[in-house]
Design a protein around this motif. Structure first.
Motif, short mmCIF file in Angstrom:
data_model
loop_
_atom_site.label_atom_id
_atom_site.label_comp_id
_atom_site.label_asym_id
_atom_site.label_seq_id
_atom_site.Cartn_x
_atom_site.Cartn_y
_atom_site.Cartn_z
N LEU A 1 0.83 -1.35 0.02
CA LEU A 1 0.08 -0.05 0.03
C LEU A 1 0.74 1.32 -0.02
CD1 LEU A 1 -2.87 1.20 0.27
CD2 LEU A 1 -2.47 1.54 2.83
N THR A 2 0.68 2.16 -1.01
CA THR A 2 1.41 3.40 -1.07
C THR A 2 0.49 4.51 -1.32
OG1 THR A 2 3.05 2.12 -2.23
CG2 THR A 2 3.39 4.64 -2.27
N VAL A 3 0.72 5.44 -0.28
CA VAL A 3 -0.13 6.89 -0.24
C VAL A 3 0.83 7.86 -0.32
CG1 VAL A 3 -1.49 8.18 1.03
CG2 VAL A 3 -1.98 5.58 1.27
N GLU A 4 0.75 8.68 -1.31
CA GLU A 4 1.44 9.76 -1.85
C GLU A 4 0.78 10.95 -1.92
OE1 GLU A 4 3.18 7.97 -5.40
OE2 GLU A 4 4.99 7.70 -4.43
N GLY A 5 1.49 11.99 -1.17
CA GLY A 5 0.74 13.54 -1.12
C GLY A 5 -0.73 13.69 -0.94
N LEU A 6 -1.28 12.65 -0.14
CA LEU A 6 -2.88 12.68 0.14
C LEU A 6 -3.32 14.02 0.80
CD1 LEU A 6 -5.31 10.98 0.15
CD2 LEU A 6 -4.85 10.14 2.36
N GLU A 7 -4.17 14.38 -0.05
CA GLU A 7 -5.14 15.78 0.64
C GLU A 7 -6.55 15.19 0.62
OE1 GLU A 7 -3.56 18.74 1.05
OE2 GLU A 7 -1.74 18.58 -0.02
N VAL A 8 -7.13 15.69 1.72
CA VAL A 8 -8.50 15.55 2.20
C VAL A 8 -9.11 16.87 2.89
CG1 VAL A 8 -10.50 14.09 3.26
CG2 VAL A 8 -8.26 13.08 2.32
N TYR A 9 -10.24 17.20 2.12
CA TYR A 9 -11.06 18.30 2.81
C TYR A 9 -12.53 17.90 3.23
CZ TYR A 9 -7.58 21.66 0.69
OH TYR A 9 -6.30 22.31 0.49
N TYR A 10 -12.90 18.62 4.24
CA TYR A 10 -14.24 18.47 4.80
C TYR A 10 -14.66 19.87 4.66
CZ TYR A 10 -13.61 13.73 6.85
OH TYR A 10 -13.18 12.50 7.02
N GLY A 11 -15.32 20.23 3.26
CA GLY A 11 -15.88 21.47 3.01
C GLY A 11 -14.74 22.65 2.98
N SER A 12 -14.55 23.57 4.12
CA SER A 12 -13.47 24.30 3.95
C SER A 12 -12.26 24.07 4.81
CB SER A 12 -13.83 25.89 4.53
OG SER A 12 -14.42 25.65 5.75
N ILE A 13 -12.73 22.59 5.77
CA ILE A 13 -11.69 22.32 6.75
C ILE A 13 -10.39 21.24 6.04
CG2 ILE A 13 -11.19 20.86 8.61
CD1 ILE A 13 -14.06 21.59 9.60
N HIS A 14 -9.21 21.76 6.03
CA HIS A 14 -8.10 21.00 5.25
C HIS A 14 -8.01 19.62 6.39
CE1 HIS A 14 -4.17 21.13 3.08
NE2 HIS A 14 -4.81 20.09 2.79
N ALA A 15 -8.36 18.54 6.21
CA ALA A 15 -8.20 17.55 7.24
C ALA A 15 -6.93 16.75 6.97
CB ALA A 15 -9.64 16.49 7.06
N ILE A 16 -6.70 16.52 6.08
CA ILE A 16 -5.28 15.56 5.60
C ILE A 16 -4.38 16.57 4.60
CG2 ILE A 16 -4.35 13.60 4.47
CD1 ILE A 16 -5.91 13.13 7.09
N LYS A 17 -3.41 16.72 4.96
CA LYS A 17 -2.25 17.74 4.52
C LYS A 17 -1.17 17.17 3.85
CE LYS A 17 -4.01 20.74 8.08
NZ LYS A 17 -3.46 21.62 9.38
N ASN A 18 -1.18 16.51 2.49
CA ASN A 18 -0.09 16.15 1.81
C ASN A 18 0.73 15.10 2.73
OD1 ASN A 18 1.73 16.23 -0.29
ND2 ASN A 18 3.22 17.47 0.76
N ILE A 19 0.15 14.24 2.97
CA ILE A 19 0.81 12.94 3.77
C ILE A 19 1.07 11.88 2.70
CG2 ILE A 19 -0.39 13.62 6.05
CD1 ILE A 19 -1.96 10.80 5.66
N SER A 20 2.39 11.14 3.03
CA SER A 20 2.74 10.13 2.37
C SER A 20 3.20 9.02 3.30
CB SER A 20 3.78 10.28 1.35
OG SER A 20 3.55 11.37 0.59
N PHE A 21 2.85 7.72 3.11
CA PHE A 21 3.23 6.67 3.74
C PHE A 21 3.09 5.31 2.93
CE2 PHE A 21 -1.46 6.89 5.08
CZ PHE A 21 -1.50 5.37 4.93
N GLU A 22 3.78 4.26 3.49
CA GLU A 22 3.69 3.03 2.68
C GLU A 22 3.62 1.79 3.72
OE1 GLU A 22 7.03 2.70 0.35
OE2 GLU A 22 8.63 2.26 2.08
N VAL A 23 2.94 0.91 3.60
CA VAL A 23 2.79 -0.52 4.22
C VAL A 23 3.36 -1.57 3.30
CG1 VAL A 23 1.35 -1.91 5.48
CG2 VAL A 23 0.62 0.54 5.52
N ASN A 24 4.26 -2.32 3.75
CA ASN A 24 5.11 -3.33 3.05
C ASN A 24 4.40 -4.76 3.50
OD1 ASN A 24 6.97 -1.79 1.70
ND2 ASN A 24 8.01 -1.68 3.60
N GLU A 25 4.33 -5.63 2.45
CA GLU A 25 3.87 -6.79 2.78
C GLU A 25 4.24 -7.84 3.81
OE1 GLU A 25 2.62 -10.89 0.15
OE2 GLU A 25 4.00 -9.50 -0.90
N GLY A 26 3.58 -8.13 4.89
CA GLY A 26 3.84 -8.99 6.11
C GLY A 26 4.02 -7.89 7.24
#
Length: 234
Positions: free
Chosen positions: A2-27
């Motif tokens: 699983l690879t997440v790169e530069g994730l951005e999430v808004y709830y309306g005008s609320i910036h809930a997730i700000k440019n996060i990146s992470f990874e999960v390797n098998e096992g």
């Protein structure tokens, strides 16, 4: 895996997730820790398509999850155990587990997996015909995990599995998570009980107000002075 790169999430005008990146390797067991409102659950919901990402990449085993309808994600081998258990209260334990395998067509293997879940979670076997709504909180959490396992996932996303449970049941739930991981299922764990999460995880990410503040090996973060003061009570 699983690879997440530069994730951005808004709830309306609320910036809930700000440019996060992470990874999960098998096992691995990877944990996201942080205070209430840090963005942990929102991150999981974005991965599963339950909230729409404004920007960024989310890939599971090479598949772009942002291009997949949420109901199809389980078929890729990614299952979520939601916050608050969300069991089907008016259905029996057995019916809840059967719902976890709803999209599967390999009936013989489903039956084998059903028996395996009951062996792994013997308390569910004892309450097989009982309505899920009459179970204790800990038993409902076991049922939620068992239901997710019935989908035969490659990766399990767990959202606050210890919430509201007694210390004894917390120990049991974390033992189950470790056992599931040893059986070959990769785990992404969102958890407010940072101490327990860091004890069983390989790696960890610390979320603060929608951003990743720290990351590294779980054992190292457990000994970090800032983490200890903020999340471990020491």
């Amino acid at each position: 895996m699983l690879t997440v790169e530069g994730l951005e999430v808004y709830y309306g005008s609320i910036h809930a997730i700000k440019n996060i990146s992470f990874e999960v390797n098998e096992g691995e067991i990877v944990t996201l820790i942080g205070a209430n409102g840090a963005g942990k659950t929102t991150t999981l919901h974005a991965v599963c398509g339950l909230v729409k990402a404004a920007d960024g990449g989310i890939h599971f085993c090479g598949t772009d999850l942002r291009a997949i309808a949420p109901y199809k994600i389980l078929g890729l081998g990614l299952a979520q155990v939601p916050e608050g258990r969300r069991v089907f209260a008016k259905m029996t334990v057995q019916e809840n587990l059967e719902m976890g395998a709803y999209i599967r067509r390999d009936k013989d293997q489903v039956e084998k997996d059903f028996q395996r879940v009951l062996e792994r979670l013997p308390r569910l076997a004892e309450r097989r015909k009982q309505l899920a709504g009459t179970l204790s909180g800990g038993e409902q959490q076991m049922l939620a995990i068992g239901r997710a396992l019935m989908g035969n996932p490659r990766m399990l996303l767990l959202d606050e599995p210890s919430m509201g449970l007694s210390p004894l049941l917390v120990e049991e739930i974390f033992r189950i998570i470790e056992d599931v991981n040893r059986s070959g299922v990769t785990v992404l764990l969102v958890e407010q009980n940072a101490k327990k999460a860091l004890e069983i995880a390989d790696r960890a990410y610390v979320l603060e107000t929608g951003s990743i503040a720290m990351s590294g090996a779980a054992a190292e973060l457990a000994n970090d002075e800032k983490v200890r003061k903020a999340y471990l009570g020491g």
